[in-house]
Design a protein around this motif. Structure first.
Motif: not given
Length: 366
Positions: A206-224, A278-282
Motif C-alpha cells: 500500500r505504501y509503494a502504491h500511494h507513494a507512486q500515486g503521489l509522484g514519488l518517483e523510483g522504487k520505494v520501499e517501507l522496511r522493518y 519534498g520527497q520526505q514529505r511525500l
C-alpha cells in the motif's frame, strides 16, 4: 464512524467554538496565524484525549483559563455518539463516551480512529528511531487493540532487567536472577517483533502504491529493521545472554526490539539521508495513506485524516492526486491558506470552514 460536530471551550486561542464537519472532505481556510492548526489539534484532542503538537498539554488550555473541554459528536450505523474530554492541568483527565466514564479512549466505539499530518511530523522520517518505533506500535494498537499490551509488557520487563544490571554492576545483586528476566524479556520481545513485521508486511504494498500515486518517483520501499534476528523466545534469550558482559559494562540492555527501526527507502537509499524535503514529505504522506487504507480494511471504515498545511509544498499535479485519494472514501480535514490550493475545493460535496480574525465562520457548500 463520521465526526459531525466539534465543540471547544478554552482550547488554545478559542474561548468557545463549534464547527460542523462534512462526511467527506472538509477544508479549513484562513491566513497564517488565524487558528487553523489549533482547530485541527482540537479535533485530534477530542478523538484521543492527547495533543498532536506538544507533550506539555498545559499549552492546550487557553491562556488565563483553568481548564479546557472538548466535545465530539459522531454518527455511525448504530446512531449518534458523543465523546467528551475535560482537562485541568495537574488533574486526571475526565473522559466520557456515550455518557459513561472511561479511563481512556483507546478501543471505544464512540469515536473514529484518527491520523494526523503536521509539518513537524516530518520528524517521523528525519528523527530518531524511537519516534518511528512508537508510531509503528500505535498503528499495531489501532489494528489489533488486544495486542497493545505487548509493548507495555516488554517495556516493563526491560526496565526490570536494566535495574538488575545496574544493581549487579554496583555490587548490590547477583547474576542468579538474570536468566529469568532474559526469558521474560525475550517472550514479550519476540511477540512485539512479530507484530511489527506483520504490520509492515501489510503496509508495504500500500505504501509503494500511494507513494507512486503521489509522484514519488523510483522504487520505494517501507522496511522493518529489527535489531535481533531471533525467530523464537529461546533464540532472543540466547542473544541477550551472549551480550551480558557488554550490557553490564554499559549498565543497560543494548540489544532487542527497543532498538528496532523503520526505514523509508527510495532507490535503495534512506529518504532520511538522501531524499529531498519534498520527497520526505511525500514518503510520510504515503505512509499515512497506507495506514488509513489498512485500518479501513481491518475495521470496515477509514480513519479520520487530518492534514495541516500539506498543500503548500506540493505542486498542482500532486495536489490533485492527493485530493483524489482523499475523496474516494472516508473523512478528511485539510487546512490551507488559499482555497484554490485544494483542487475541487469549491465543489458542493466539500464542506468549507473559514477562520477570520480568530472567528470560525459557518461551514458552507458551493
Amino acid at each position: 464512524m463520521i465526526a459531525t460536530r466539534l465543540s471547544l471551550r478554552d482550547f488554545r486561542t478559542y474561548s468557545s467554538a463549534e464547527v460542523r464537519l462534512g462526511p467527506g472532505l472538509t477544508v479549513i481556510t484562513g491566513r497564517n496565524g488565524a487558528g487553523k492548526t489549533n482547530l485541527l489539534e482540537g479535533i485530534y484532542f477530542a478523538c484521543t484525549a492527547r495533543s498532536c503538537r506538544t507533550s506539555n498539554e498545559r499549552e492546550v488550555v487557553r491562556f488565563g483559563a483553568e481548564l479546557t473541554r472538548t466535545e465530539l459528536v459522531c454518527e455511525d450505523a448504530l446512531g449518534r455518539h458523543e465523546v467528551t474530554v475535560g482537562f485541568k492541568p495537574g488533574e486526571t483527565k475526565r473522559l466520557r463516551a456515550d455518557g459513561a466514564v472511561v479511563e481512556n479512549l483507546v478501543g471505544t466505539g464512540a469515536r473514529p480512529l484518527v491520523s494526523v499530518f503536521l509539518p513537524d511530523r516530518l520528524e517521523l522520517v528525519l528523527g530518531a528511531p524511537a519516534l518511528r518505533r512508537a508510531h509503528l506500535d500505535q498503528v499495531i494498537a489501532a489494528l489489533w487493540p488486544g495486542r497493545s499490551g505487548t509493548r507495555r509488557a516488554y517495556s516493563a520487563a526491560l526496565a526490570q532487567r536494566n535495574a538488575l544490571l545496574a544493581s549487579i554492576r554496583a555490587g548490590r545483586a547477583s547474576r542468579a536472577s538474570l536468566p529469568a528476566w532474559d526469558a521474560e524479556l525475550a517472550r514479550h520481545g519476540v511477540a512485539l517483533m512479530a507484530d511489527r513485521a506483520a504490520t509492515v508486511d501489510n503496509l508495504r504494498p500500500r505504501y509503494a502504491h500511494h507513494a507512486q500515486g503521489l509522484g514519488l518517483e523510483g522504487k520505494v520501499e517501507l522496511r522493518y529493521k529489527p535489531r535481533s534476528e531471533a525467530t523464537s523466545a529461546d533464540e532472543l534469550a540466547a542473544e541477550l545472554a551472549e551480550r551480558l558482559e557488554s550490557d553490564l559494562e554499559r549498565g543497560f540492555t543494548g540489544h532487542g526490539p527497543h532498538r528496532d527501526d523503520l526505514g523509508f527507502r527510495r532507490e535503495g537509499r534512506e529518504l532520511r539521508s538522501y531524499g529531498s524535503r519534498g520527497q520526505q514529505r511525500l514518503g510520510l504522506l504515503a505512509l499515512l495513506l497506507a495506514e488509513r487504507e489498512e485500518l479501513a480494511a481491518a475495521h470496515g471504515a477509514a480513519p479520520l485524516l487530518l492534514l495541516d498545511d500539506v498543500m503548500s509544498e506540493l505542486d498542482a499535479t500532486r495536489r490533485g492526486r492527493l485530493v483524489d485519494l482523499l475523496r474516494r472514501d472516508g473523512q478528511a480535514v485539510i487546512t490551507t491558506t488559499e482555497l484554490d490550493h485544494v483542487p475541487g475545493g469549491e465543489e458542493e460535496d466539500v464542506t468549507r470552514i473559514e477562520i477570520v480574525d480568530g472567528r470560525i465562520e459557518t461551514p458552507t457548500h458551493a
